[in-house]
Motif scaffolding. Structure first.
Motif, mmCIF file in Angstrom:
data_model
loop_
_atom_site.group_PDB
_atom_site.id
_atom_site.type_symbol
_atom_site.label_atom_id
_atom_site.label_comp_id
_atom_site.label_asym_id
_atom_site.label_seq_id
_atom_site.Cartn_x
_atom_site.Cartn_y
_atom_site.Cartn_z
ATOM 1 N N ASP A 1 -11.049 5.066 -10.436
ATOM 2 C CA ASP A 1 -9.727 4.923 -9.841
ATOM 3 C C ASP A 1 -8.663 5.542 -10.745
ATOM 4 O O ASP A 1 -8.524 5.184 -11.918
ATOM 5 N N ASN B 1 -5.384 5.272 -10.716
ATOM 6 C CA ASN B 1 -4.317 4.367 -11.152
ATOM 7 C C ASN B 1 -4.756 3.566 -12.378
ATOM 8 O O ASN B 1 -3.970 3.316 -13.295
ATOM 9 N N PRO C 1 0.825 -1.214 0.000
ATOM 10 C CA PRO C 1 0.000 0.000 0.000
ATOM 11 C C PRO C 1 0.856 1.260 0.000
ATOM 12 O O PRO C 1 1.900 1.310 0.664
ATOM 13 N N ARG C 2 0.432 2.228 -0.755
ATOM 14 C CA ARG C 2 1.156 3.491 -0.846
ATOM 15 C C ARG C 2 0.191 4.571 -1.309
ATOM 16 O O ARG C 2 -0.879 4.279 -1.853
ATOM 17 N N GLU C 3 0.575 5.807 -1.087
ATOM 18 C CA GLU C 3 -0.239 6.920 -1.573
ATOM 19 C C GLU C 3 0.030 7.117 -3.058
ATOM 20 O O GLU C 3 1.188 7.188 -3.496
ATOM 21 N N ILE C 4 -1.032 7.168 -3.836
ATOM 22 C CA ILE C 4 -0.908 7.383 -5.276
ATOM 23 C C ILE C 4 -1.611 8.691 -5.602
ATOM 24 O O ILE C 4 -2.841 8.778 -5.611
ATOM 25 N N THR C 5 -0.852 9.736 -5.846
ATOM 26 C CA THR C 5 -1.431 11.050 -6.120
ATOM 27 C C THR C 5 -1.571 11.277 -7.621
ATOM 28 O O THR C 5 -0.801 10.737 -8.421
ATOM 29 N N ARG D 1 -3.881 -3.499 -6.486
ATOM 30 C CA ARG D 1 -4.312 -2.093 -6.483
ATOM 31 C C ARG D 1 -3.141 -1.110 -6.522
ATOM 32 O O ARG D 1 -3.244 -0.026 -7.104
ATOM 33 N N TYR D 2 -2.004 -1.469 -5.897
ATOM 34 C CA TYR D 2 -0.901 -0.513 -5.771
ATOM 35 C C TYR D 2 0.249 -0.809 -6.740
ATOM 36 O O TYR D 2 1.320 -0.215 -6.615
ATOM 37 N N GLU E 1 1.620 12.768 -9.172
ATOM 38 C CA GLU E 1 2.691 11.815 -9.461
ATOM 39 C C GLU E 1 2.342 10.945 -10.669
ATOM 40 O O GLU E 1 3.202 10.636 -11.489
#
Length: 290
Positions: free
Chosen positions: A48, A50, A6-10, A108-109, A13
């Motif tokens: 989403d 991503n 899991p990580r933040e996906i902005t 997801r990540y 970025e």
């Protein structure tokens, strides 16, 4: 085999990475990709970010027909969720009035460019019909696209996430499916295309078509309908003009004799990137630098 943690996906970025990914394909492709990522129509189908970046990353590639498939409304939605097959990365779910695509939430990540390869596969499916030929052809095409992507973004092969490893293994089997002259094939090869594996595989195609009692690749006599996405993708990978192609033995045989997605030098680059053993060519092959 662990997926990306899991990580933040902005969005900021994602836009930065998307621009860097598409830049080698030209300014117009960058603009097209950004338009896809920012499209409110596409965001309605796939909220989403991503996943939108994954679709946008296909701009200017042999898999760009996936973008039009979404724009044409062939799928009601594209989401992360629970796939019917827990081992699947993504699946098309038959539903009325339109099918939809679900990506396994396990991934997801993962890097959106790796998810883009999966996108290029799933959007080739457009109806309830499915046979071994369809899975083989779609996997060959998305594997070829992944090879081209690594030539542009080689760092994707070394991220060591589950999706990266699974993509690398698929590409290895595709690269290793060659005849005695070293030519890329699909259903014919000179030996096990998954070296050191517990179960030998005689060709990339055998993973989908099965293996005959004598150890060669089996065939599937059935056919399922193709679509405009298949025609475009297949034309680009084989350097031919396809119209009305279907998921059948004829298309499998075309890919068996003609895969123009990489030059011999580029295939060797990919083999080295994947850390494969590359034997020296026999003297009869001529200048080894060729």
């Amino acid at each position: 085999m662990e997926p990306a943690p899991p990580r933040e996906i902005t969005a900021k970025e994602l836009v930065r990475q998307l621009k860097a990914t598409l830049k080698p394909r030209g300014h117009r492709t960058v603009e097209e990709g950004l338009a896809v990522f920012r499209s409110s129509q596409i965001a309605t189908v796939m909220p989403d970010a991503n996943l939108r970046a994954a679709l946008a990353s296909l701009a200017g590639s042999p898999a760009q027909g996936s973008i039009q498939a979404i724009r044409d409304g062939l799928f009601s939605q594209v989401v992360f969720g629970t796939t019917p097959n827990p081992n699947a990365i993504a699946q098309v779910i038959a539903a009325e009035p339109q099918p939809y695509i679900v990506f396994n939430q396990r991934f997801r990540y993962e890097d959106f460019r790796l998810l883009g390869r999966v996108f290029s596969h799933e959007t080739l499916h457009s109806d309830r019909n499915l046979n071994a030929n369809e899975e083989l052809i779609a996997s060959t095409l998305d594997g070829a696209y992944y090879g081209q992507l690594l030539l542009e973004q080689p760092q994707l092969a070394t991220s060591r996430t589950e999706l990266s490893r699974r993509s690398n293994t698929q590409l290895m089997a595709l690269l290793n499916t060659r005849d005695s002259r070293g030519r890329q094939r699909l259903i014919q090869s000179t030996g096990n295309v998954l070296p050191d594996s517990a179960t030998p595989l005689p060709s990339f195609g055998a993973a989908f078509l099965g293996i005959t009692p004598n150890g060669s690749t089996a065939t599937d006599p059935t056919s399922t309908p193709g679509n405009a996405n298949l025609d475009f993708f297949l034309s680009a990978i084989t350097d031919t003009r396809q119209r009305g192609a279907e998921f059948n033995t004829a298309t499998v045989r075309l890919l068996d004799i003609r895969q123009a997605w990489a030059t011999p030098r580029e295939r060797i680059r990919l083999a080295r990137l994947l850390k494969l053993r590359i034997p020296a060519p026999p003297a009869t092959y001529g200048d080894p630098r060729a």
